[in-house]
Every structure is written in C-alpha cells, then in structure tokens.
Design a protein around this motif. Structure first.
Motif, mmCIF file in Angstrom:
data_model
loop_
_atom_site.group_PDB
_atom_site.id
_atom_site.type_symbol
_atom_site.label_atom_id
_atom_site.label_comp_id
_atom_site.label_asym_id
_atom_site.label_seq_id
_atom_site.Cartn_x
_atom_site.Cartn_y
_atom_site.Cartn_z
ATOM 1 N N TRP A 48 0.830 -1.190 0.000
ATOM 2 C CA TRP A 48 0.000 0.000 0.000
ATOM 3 C C TRP A 48 0.872 1.250 0.000
ATOM 4 O O TRP A 48 0.615 2.199 -0.739
ATOM 5 C CB TRP A 48 -0.925 -0.012 1.219
ATOM 6 C CG TRP A 48 -1.916 1.097 1.238
ATOM 7 C CD1 TRP A 48 -3.170 1.077 0.724
ATOM 8 C CD2 TRP A 48 -1.724 2.409 1.801
ATOM 9 N NE1 TRP A 48 -3.776 2.288 0.929
ATOM 10 C CE2 TRP A 48 -2.919 3.124 1.583
ATOM 11 C CE3 TRP A 48 -0.676 3.031 2.451
ATOM 12 C CZ2 TRP A 48 -3.074 4.433 2.004
ATOM 13 C CZ3 TRP A 48 -0.839 4.348 2.863
ATOM 14 C CH2 TRP A 48 -2.021 5.026 2.645
ATOM 15 N N LEU A 49 1.936 1.242 0.807
ATOM 16 C CA LEU A 49 2.834 2.395 0.851
ATOM 17 C C LEU A 49 3.574 2.571 -0.471
ATOM 18 O O LEU A 49 3.787 3.698 -0.928
ATOM 19 C CB LEU A 49 3.829 2.259 2.003
ATOM 20 C CG LEU A 49 3.246 2.535 3.384
ATOM 21 C CD1 LEU A 49 4.243 2.150 4.464
ATOM 22 C CD2 LEU A 49 2.822 3.980 3.530
ATOM 23 N N HIS A 87 2.061 6.743 -6.746
ATOM 24 C CA HIS A 87 1.020 7.714 -7.070
ATOM 25 C C HIS A 87 1.516 9.139 -6.828
ATOM 26 O O HIS A 87 1.332 10.028 -7.666
ATOM 27 C CB HIS A 87 -0.225 7.422 -6.230
ATOM 28 C CG HIS A 87 -1.346 8.370 -6.442
ATOM 29 N ND1 HIS A 87 -2.101 8.366 -7.588
ATOM 30 C CD2 HIS A 87 -1.832 9.362 -5.660
ATOM 31 C CE1 HIS A 87 -3.015 9.309 -7.496
ATOM 32 N NE2 HIS A 87 -2.865 9.939 -6.333
ATOM 33 N N HIS A 88 2.157 9.355 -5.706
ATOM 34 C CA HIS A 88 2.689 10.674 -5.361
ATOM 35 C C HIS A 88 3.751 11.123 -6.368
ATOM 36 O O HIS A 88 3.729 12.264 -6.832
ATOM 37 C CB HIS A 88 3.274 10.646 -3.948
ATOM 38 C CG HIS A 88 3.873 11.937 -3.509
ATOM 39 N ND1 HIS A 88 3.102 13.032 -3.205
ATOM 40 C CD2 HIS A 88 5.159 12.314 -3.342
ATOM 41 C CE1 HIS A 88 3.897 14.036 -2.870
ATOM 42 N NE2 HIS A 88 5.143 13.617 -2.937
ATOM 43 N N ASN A 89 4.660 10.231 -6.721
ATOM 44 C CA ASN A 89 5.705 10.573 -7.687
ATOM 45 C C ASN A 89 5.118 10.892 -9.059
ATOM 46 O O ASN A 89 5.604 11.788 -9.753
ATOM 47 C CB ASN A 89 6.735 9.443 -7.786
ATOM 48 C CG ASN A 89 7.603 9.359 -6.549
ATOM 49 O OD1 ASN A 89 7.726 10.319 -5.793
ATOM 50 N ND2 ASN A 89 8.195 8.199 -6.330
ATOM 51 N N ASN A 90 4.077 10.187 -9.465
ATOM 52 C CA ASN A 90 3.429 10.482 -10.738
ATOM 53 C C ASN A 90 2.759 11.848 -10.711
ATOM 54 O O ASN A 90 2.769 12.566 -11.709
ATOM 55 C CB ASN A 90 2.408 9.401 -11.100
ATOM 56 C CG ASN A 90 3.072 8.166 -11.641
ATOM 57 O OD1 ASN A 90 4.144 8.227 -12.225
ATOM 58 N ND2 ASN A 90 2.439 7.028 -11.434
ATOM 59 N N GLU A 91 2.175 12.217 -9.580
ATOM 60 C CA GLU A 91 1.590 13.546 -9.455
ATOM 61 C C GLU A 91 2.653 14.620 -9.611
ATOM 62 O O GLU A 91 2.425 15.630 -10.271
ATOM 63 C CB GLU A 91 0.890 13.713 -8.102
ATOM 64 C CG GLU A 91 -0.446 13.065 -8.008
ATOM 65 C CD GLU A 91 -1.118 13.362 -6.689
ATOM 66 O OE1 GLU A 91 -0.469 13.921 -5.769
ATOM 67 O OE2 GLU A 91 -2.300 13.052 -6.566
ATOM 68 N N ILE A 92 3.788 14.420 -8.996
ATOM 69 C CA ILE A 92 4.870 15.410 -9.077
ATOM 70 C C ILE A 92 5.367 15.537 -10.516
ATOM 71 O O ILE A 92 5.625 16.634 -10.987
ATOM 72 C CB ILE A 92 6.027 15.016 -8.121
ATOM 73 C CG1 ILE A 92 5.575 15.199 -6.672
ATOM 74 C CG2 ILE A 92 7.259 15.853 -8.394
ATOM 75 C CD1 ILE A 92 6.564 14.702 -5.644
#
Length: 70
Positions: A54-55, A61-66
């Motif tokens: 999950w982490l 997901h966070h890296n793709n947003e950035i």
C-alpha cells in the motif's frame, strides 16, 4: 533510550530543525490520509507485506503527481 536501542547517535536539534521535521511529518500524514480515502485497505488484520505494498502504491502515485506538475 530509543537511540540506544536502535544503535543510533543521539542528536539535539534546533527549534528550526524541529519545526521542519514536524512540518514534513504532518505533510506525509496528510497525504497518506487523503490517499487512503481513495484507496482504503479493506482487509481485516492485514499483514505487514500488504501495508508495504500500500505504501509503495502511495509513493508511486505521489511521484506520478509530481511528474505531471513539472
């Protein structure tokens, strides 16, 4: 006591460093909580491996947003 248990050097941080650490931890907490709203864990008594997965999903997901912001 915790540093000794983990075999780490003990450091005393300045007020600025403490503030920065607290802000970063709050940022991580807020981000993971909002991510959990969209991708909650529905498994009762989930195992550590599931939490790690999950982490990893959260980090990806966070890296793709950035990447999309830049």
């Amino acid at each position: 006591m915790a540093c000794r248990f983990l075999n780490l050097d003990h450091h005393i941080h300045s007020s600025l460093e403490k503030s920065l650490i607290e802000r970063k931890m709050q940022y991580i907490k807020d981000r993971t909580e909002s991510f959990d709203d969209y991708f909650p864990c529905r498994i009762k008594n989930c195992k550590l491996k599931h939490v790690r997965n999950w982490l990893r999903l959260f980090v990806d997901h966070h890296n793709n947003e950035i990447k999309h912001i830049k």
